[in-house]
Design a protein around this motif. Structure first.
Motif, mmCIF file in Angstrom:
data_model
loop_
_atom_site.group_PDB
_atom_site.id
_atom_site.type_symbol
_atom_site.label_atom_id
_atom_site.label_comp_id
_atom_site.label_asym_id
_atom_site.label_seq_id
_atom_site.Cartn_x
_atom_site.Cartn_y
_atom_site.Cartn_z
ATOM 1 N N GLU A 140 23.078 7.785 59.256
ATOM 2 C CA GLU A 140 23.006 6.855 60.391
ATOM 3 C C GLU A 140 23.960 7.289 61.491
ATOM 4 O O GLU A 140 23.616 7.270 62.681
ATOM 5 C CB GLU A 140 23.349 5.443 59.912
ATOM 6 C CG GLU A 140 23.257 4.395 61.017
ATOM 7 C CD GLU A 140 23.602 3.002 60.530
ATOM 8 O OE1 GLU A 140 23.685 2.089 61.369
ATOM 9 O OE2 GLU A 140 23.793 2.829 59.303
ATOM 10 N N ARG A 141 25.164 7.721 61.096
ATOM 11 C CA ARG A 141 26.139 8.192 62.092
ATOM 12 C C ARG A 141 25.635 9.467 62.763
ATOM 13 O O ARG A 141 25.851 9.679 63.967
ATOM 14 C CB ARG A 141 27.486 8.457 61.427
ATOM 15 C CG ARG A 141 28.160 7.217 60.872
ATOM 16 C CD ARG A 141 28.642 6.285 61.983
ATOM 17 N NE ARG A 141 29.265 5.098 61.432
ATOM 18 C CZ ARG A 141 28.623 3.972 61.149
ATOM 19 N NH1 ARG A 141 27.319 3.890 61.390
ATOM 20 N NH2 ARG A 141 29.266 2.941 60.645
ATOM 21 N N VAL A 142 24.971 10.324 62.016
ATOM 22 C CA VAL A 142 24.417 11.542 62.599
ATOM 23 C C VAL A 142 23.350 11.194 63.619
ATOM 24 O O VAL A 142 23.309 11.772 64.723
ATOM 25 C CB VAL A 142 23.833 12.456 61.489
ATOM 26 C CG1 VAL A 142 23.009 13.587 62.094
ATOM 27 C CG2 VAL A 142 24.952 13.021 60.632
ATOM 28 N N TRP A 143 22.473 10.253 63.277
ATOM 29 C CA TRP A 143 21.433 9.836 64.224
ATOM 30 C C TRP A 143 22.073 9.265 65.502
ATOM 31 O O TRP A 143 21.631 9.569 66.621
ATOM 32 C CB TRP A 143 20.544 8.781 63.562
ATOM 33 C CG TRP A 143 19.453 8.271 64.473
ATOM 34 C CD1 TRP A 143 18.254 8.861 64.737
ATOM 35 C CD2 TRP A 143 19.498 7.081 65.263
ATOM 36 N NE1 TRP A 143 17.539 8.106 65.633
ATOM 37 C CE2 TRP A 143 18.282 7.002 65.980
ATOM 38 C CE3 TRP A 143 20.442 6.061 65.432
ATOM 39 C CZ2 TRP A 143 17.994 5.956 66.849
ATOM 40 C CZ3 TRP A 143 20.148 5.025 66.298
ATOM 41 C CH2 TRP A 143 18.930 4.971 66.990
ATOM 42 N N GLN A 144 23.115 8.460 65.317
ATOM 43 C CA GLN A 144 23.820 7.926 66.489
ATOM 44 C C GLN A 144 24.453 9.043 67.298
ATOM 45 O O GLN A 144 24.476 9.010 68.536
ATOM 46 C CB GLN A 144 24.891 6.923 66.039
ATOM 47 C CG GLN A 144 24.317 5.640 65.456
ATOM 48 C CD GLN A 144 25.377 4.782 64.799
ATOM 49 O OE1 GLN A 144 26.389 5.281 64.309
ATOM 50 N NE2 GLN A 144 25.151 3.465 64.783
ATOM 51 N N THR A 145 24.977 10.059 66.618
ATOM 52 C CA THR A 145 25.588 11.201 67.296
ATOM 53 C C THR A 145 24.582 11.920 68.179
ATOM 54 O O THR A 145 24.872 12.272 69.331
ATOM 55 C CB THR A 145 26.159 12.190 66.250
ATOM 56 O OG1 THR A 145 27.167 11.537 65.484
ATOM 57 C CG2 THR A 145 26.741 13.422 66.922
ATOM 58 N N LEU A 146 23.382 12.111 67.647
ATOM 59 C CA LEU A 146 22.380 12.893 68.362
ATOM 60 C C LEU A 146 21.687 12.107 69.466
ATOM 61 O O LEU A 146 20.988 12.693 70.302
ATOM 62 C CB LEU A 146 21.332 13.415 67.374
ATOM 63 C CG LEU A 146 21.872 14.338 66.267
ATOM 64 C CD1 LEU A 146 20.746 14.763 65.340
ATOM 65 C CD2 LEU A 146 22.564 15.565 66.871
#
Length: 436
Positions: A140-146
């Protein structure tokens, strides 16, 4: 009462008198019981060794390899996210971003597959479930990052912190526990193997001696030179006990040697590979964090571990874990040399970033031409992967050889010693008939 004692003494005296069949019965009974004990112990222990080899090959070793692969895949996932953050919005680096996205997706599938394997083979389900929960948060944090645009660095910091504080320690715990289970499996097999060899020697020698003594006694008592049935029983006993001891020693030597030269170096090299991926990601993290010195220091610590070993997870460094009798000095040195080339790339990128040439630093890091950091790291990783694959294949061959050597041995003693047990009374049947 005295009459009973006297009768007992007479019966005992008759039992041991050489001219009576009682002594012959006693020899036959002792010999048959020894053969039965040898049959039961050898067959059961051979079956146990075979099962323990299966557990090592089908459960313990794959668990250790899966845990090592999980740690590596998690490390590379985060490295690819860092590459995507650095190349986002730069058309000149679109190729690098597509490559990073594809690799991230591949590693993500690899992590899922490793977790699925671990769930079916390990008893530490609570740790796996917690790891799966943390992995969902990380993604989820990766998706938010991208998708966060200018706030990507903040979300990525949260993601990489979660990886290093939760995911990697959990993966390391699984790796350590699976390695311990593998060691325990080898220890249990070694104990069973020792018992099997000991009993085979003791009972086998005892049975051969009893058969020889019975042969000599019959020859003297009944004026027979040789008893063919007893002679065949003796030959069969030697024919099954000798090869059984050889088989036990051979499979043990094959597995122990392959464990030292293939499996343990493979696991150590997998760990070194994961550390190198995490160290390479520190180069990206340095740029993402606006030149935060922590990431440069962290890279240096991991790189020292890889090049010099010492008090870290890779004793001896890459030169040790990449070496071995199956690896040429050239290939071993290539692993270390190629990592040192990337190490120089890191220093160059850090220097460019600190001098304010951030765009050039990002291009040097993510470029895919010879001399760029991404190319040099891939070149290093190819050398590591070649050695690791060769070791995994060698260990698989050793397991196959050990299983092949043990094929049929739980039943061979039953067939051969079962025939021996039948031959013993057959050998003395005519002698008993003389007393009727």
């Amino acid at each position: 009462m005295p009459a009973v004692l006297e009768a007992t003494r007479i019966a005992a005296r008759r039992a041991v008198r050489p001219e009576t069949p009682a002594r012959l019965r006693l020899w036959v009974a002792v010999t048959v019981l020894t053969a039965v004990a040898l049959l039961a112990s050898l067959s059961l222990l051979m079956a146990r060794v075979q099962e323990q080899v299966r557990i090592i090959g089908d459960e313990a070793a794959p668990q250790a390899a899966t845990a090592a692969d999980l740690y590596f895949a998690l490390s590379d996932m985060d490295a690819q996210v860092a590459r995507m953050v650095l190349t986002a919005g730069n058309d000149d680096l679109a190729g690098s971003q597509i490559d990073a996205l594809g690799t991230y997706q591949e590693r993500s599938r690899q992590v899922d597959a490793d977790l699925q394997k671990a769930l079916t083979t390990t008893t530490d389900r609570a740790a796996l479930q917690q790891l799966a929960t943390d992995l969902a948060v990380y993604r989820e944090r990766v998706w938010q990052t991208l998708t966060a645009g200018d706030a990507a660095a903040g979300y990525y910091t949260q993601a990489t912190n979660l990886l290093h504080l939760n995911l990697l320690p959990a993966a390391q715990h699984l790796r350590d526990s699976s390695t311990e289970r593998l060691s325990d499996a080898y220890d249990r097999k070694s104990v069973t193997q020792s018992w099997a060899v000991t009993l085979a020697v003791v009972l086998g020698v005892a049975l051969v001696l009893l058969l020889l003594i019975l042969q000599v006694w019959l020859a003297r008592r009944f004026r027979r030179v040789l008893n063919p049935a007893l002679l065949l029983a003796t030959v069969l006993t030697v024919a099954v006990v000798g090869p059984a001891i050889v088989v036990l020693g051979l499979q043990g030597a094959v597995l122990d040697d392959s464990r030292k030269t293939d499996l343990q170096p493979f696991l150590a090299l997998s760990q070194a590979r994961a550390i190198s991926y995490d160290a390479a990601a520190d180069t990206s993290r340095f740029l993402i964090s606006d030149n935060l010195a922590y990431y440069d220091d962290d890279f240096r610590r991991k790189s020292t571990c890889l090049t010099a070993g010492g008090s870290c997870e890779i004793p001896g460094g890459l030169s040790t874990v990449a070496g071995g009798p199956d690896v040429s000095p050239y290939d071993r040195d290539q692993v270390l040399t190629r990592w040192q080339t990337y190490q120089k790339d890191h220093e160059r990128i850090i220097g460019l970033a600190r001098s304010g040439r951030t765009e050039e630093a990002v291009g040097t890091l993510t470029g895919i031409r010879r001399g760029d950091a991404s190319f040099d790291f891939s070149y290093y990783d190819a050398a590591v992967d070649e050695i690791a694959t060769a070791r995994a294949d060698a260990y698989d061959r050793a397991l196959h050889d050990a299983k092949t050597v043990l094929t049929g041995w739980p039943w061979i003693p039953v067939a051969v010693l079962g025939l021996v047990i039948l031959l013993i009374p057959l050998a003395v049947r005519r002698r008993f008939a003389e007393y009727r």
